[in-house]
Write an enzyme that holds these catalytic residues in place. Structure first.
Site, PDB file in Angstrom:
ATOM      1  N   LYS A  43       7.374   0.459   8.676  1.00 23.23           N
ATOM      2  CA  LYS A  43       6.287   0.557   7.710  1.00 23.23           C
ATOM      3  C   LYS A  43       4.997   0.922   8.442  1.00 23.23           C
ATOM      4  O   LYS A  43       4.918   0.859   9.651  1.00 23.23           O
ATOM      5  CB  LYS A  43       6.086  -0.788   6.990  1.00 23.23           C
ATOM      6  CG  LYS A  43       7.197  -1.061   6.001  1.00 23.23           C
ATOM      7  CD  LYS A  43       6.933  -2.284   5.133  1.00 23.23           C
ATOM      8  CE  LYS A  43       5.552  -2.406   4.593  1.00 23.23           C
ATOM      9  NZ  LYS A  43       5.094  -1.235   3.814  1.00 23.23           N
ATOM     10  N   ASP A  57       6.304  -4.133  -1.735  1.00 22.67           N
ATOM     11  CA  ASP A  57       5.713  -3.050  -0.942  1.00 22.67           C
ATOM     12  C   ASP A  57       6.713  -1.906  -0.830  1.00 22.67           C
ATOM     13  O   ASP A  57       7.913  -2.077  -1.095  1.00 22.67           O
ATOM     14  CB  ASP A  57       5.365  -3.598   0.458  1.00 22.67           C
ATOM     15  CG  ASP A  57       4.266  -2.803   1.147  1.00 22.67           C
ATOM     16  OD1 ASP A  57       3.959  -1.677   0.701  1.00 22.67           O
ATOM     17  OD2 ASP A  57       3.713  -3.323   2.140  1.00 22.67           O
ATOM     18  N   GLU A 115       0.010  -5.689   5.698  1.00 19.85           N
ATOM     19  CA  GLU A 115       1.266  -5.766   4.917  1.00 19.85           C
ATOM     20  C   GLU A 115       2.202  -6.828   5.494  1.00 19.85           C
ATOM     21  O   GLU A 115       2.861  -7.568   4.748  1.00 19.85           O
ATOM     22  CB  GLU A 115       1.952  -4.398   4.906  1.00 19.85           C
ATOM     23  CG  GLU A 115       1.194  -3.370   4.072  1.00 19.85           C
ATOM     24  CD  GLU A 115       1.718  -1.957   4.224  1.00 19.85           C
ATOM     25  OE1 GLU A 115       1.429  -1.135   3.348  1.00 19.85           O
ATOM     26  OE2 GLU A 115       2.399  -1.659   5.214  1.00 19.85           O
ATOM     27  N   GLY A 124       3.118   3.861   7.440  1.00 25.12           N
ATOM     28  CA  GLY A 124       2.744   5.267   7.295  1.00 25.12           C
ATOM     29  C   GLY A 124       1.318   5.410   6.812  1.00 25.12           C
ATOM     30  O   GLY A 124       0.590   6.319   7.209  1.00 25.12           O
ATOM     31  N   THR A 134       0.855  -1.192   0.000  1.00 27.52           N
ATOM     32  CA  THR A 134       0.000   0.000   0.000  1.00 27.52           C
ATOM     33  C   THR A 134       0.890   1.242   0.000  1.00 27.52           C
ATOM     34  O   THR A 134       1.960   1.222   0.613  1.00 27.52           O
ATOM     35  CB  THR A 134      -0.891  -0.015   1.270  1.00 27.52           C
ATOM     36  OG1 THR A 134      -1.835  -1.070   1.145  1.00 27.52           O
ATOM     37  CG2 THR A 134      -1.647   1.298   1.461  1.00 27.52           C
ATOM     38  N   GLY A 135       0.434   2.301  -0.679  1.00 26.33           N
ATOM     39  CA  GLY A 135       1.166   3.565  -0.632  1.00 26.33           C
ATOM     40  C   GLY A 135       1.442   4.118  -2.015  1.00 26.33           C
ATOM     41  O   GLY A 135       1.068   3.533  -3.034  1.00 26.33           O
TER      42      GLY A 135
HETATM   43  C1  5RP Z   1       1.700   1.847   4.158  1.00 26.43           C
HETATM   44  C2  5RP Z   1       3.164   1.644   4.095  1.00 26.43           C
HETATM   45  C3  5RP Z   1       3.884   2.243   2.936  1.00 26.43           C
HETATM   46  O1  5RP Z   1       4.600   1.250   2.282  1.00 26.43           O
HETATM   47  C4  5RP Z   1       4.823   3.306   3.458  1.00 26.43           C
HETATM   48  O2  5RP Z   1       4.086   4.230   4.216  1.00 26.43           O
HETATM   49  C5  5RP Z   1       5.539   4.003   2.301  1.00 26.43           C
HETATM   50  O3  5RP Z   1       4.599   4.727   1.566  1.00 26.43           O
HETATM   51  P1  5RP Z   1       4.991   5.528   0.263  1.00 26.43           P
HETATM   52  O4  5RP Z   1       5.309   4.523  -0.794  1.00 26.43           O
HETATM   53  O5  5RP Z   1       3.744   6.334  -0.033  1.00 26.43           O
HETATM   54  O6  5RP Z   1       6.175   6.420   0.588  1.00 26.43           O
HETATM   55  O7  5RP Z   1       3.783   1.025   4.925  1.00 26.43           O
HETATM   56  O8  5RP Z   1       1.149   1.320   5.331  1.00 26.43           O
END
Ligand code: 5RP
Length: 214
Positions: free
Chosen positions: A94, A81, A103, A96, A29-30
């Site tokens: 992880k 991921d 995940e 965020g 996700t992200g």
């Molecule tokens: C989501 C996550 C994402 O992989 C992490 O926050 C990185 O996000 P981005 O690719 O938007 O920088 O752990 O729960």
């Protein structure tokens, strides 16, 4: 000036290139995963995917990727991921986006867990707080046992979990992970051990660094 979106897209293309026809693929996700979905769809492979969030699932389906449940697919060939930070030894923070529990389940269900990172993600020492997913039952007791934890201003997880940050000592990530796992009411935390990570793909401008951990 670093073009972070270009770095995310480059890391995502390198990760998508590891997927082969017929594979069962876990999708994180992200914003980096958003690039991965495009890169994977462009390859036109016949793959079956498991998603870690409704957001990822919606976009994956809209791009024509087949999405099934983890129960349906069982063991996955690969999971890919993003990360908030990765240290020199391969520990990750992880979550965020609040999706770390799913995940971690998907990463653990995969034979190979590939992490994509732009140039801001590798760190010598963690600066991010650790994302937590907590049960609502006994929430104030859980927060008080954790110390240094604050609720995040985010909706609940798709599984009904309350999202928080923990700002404790991270000089020993294994000790911090063990402590967080020991507190009743913590569904899961966003520290991922190097033993779970197979590859870290880091984009720095036009350069790709591919670290293989396992
Ligand atoms: C989501 C996550 C994402 O992989 C992490 O926050 C990185 O996000 P981005 O690719 O938007 O920088 O752990 O729960």
């Amino acid at each position: 000036m670093v073009d972070l979106e270009a770095e995310k897209a480059a890391a995502a293309r390198a990760a998508a290139a590891l997927v082969q026809d017929g594979m069962k693929v876990g999708l994180g996700t992200g914003s980096t995963v958003a690039h991965l979905l495009t890169a994977l769809a462009e390859r036109g492979l016949s793959v079956r995917c498991v998603s870690t969030s409704p957001r990822t699932e919606d976009v994956a389906r809209s791009l024509g990727l087949e999405v099934a449940t983890l129960e349906d697919l069982g063991r996955l060939d690969i999971a890919i991921d993003g990360t908030d930070e990765v240290d020199d030894t391969g520990w990750l923070i992880k979550g965020g986006g609040g999706a770390h529990t799913r995940e971690k389940i998907v990463a653990a269900a995969a034979d190979r867990f590939v992490v994509m990172a732009d140039s801001t993600k590798p760190v010598a020492a963690f600066t991010w707080p650790v994302p937590l997913e907590l049960l609502e039952f006994g929430l104030s007791s859980t927060i008080s046992l954790l110390g240094e934890a604050q609720l995040r201003d985010l909706p609940r997880s798709p599984d009904g979990g309350v999202l928080a940050f923990w700002r404790g000592d991270l000089t020993d990530p294994a000790a911090a992970a063990a402590f967080l796992s020991s507190v009743p009411g913590v569904v899961d935390h966003g520290l991922f051990p190097p033993s779970m990570v197979s590859d870290v793909i880091i984009a720095r401008g036009p350069e790709i660094e591919h670290r293989r951990l396992a």
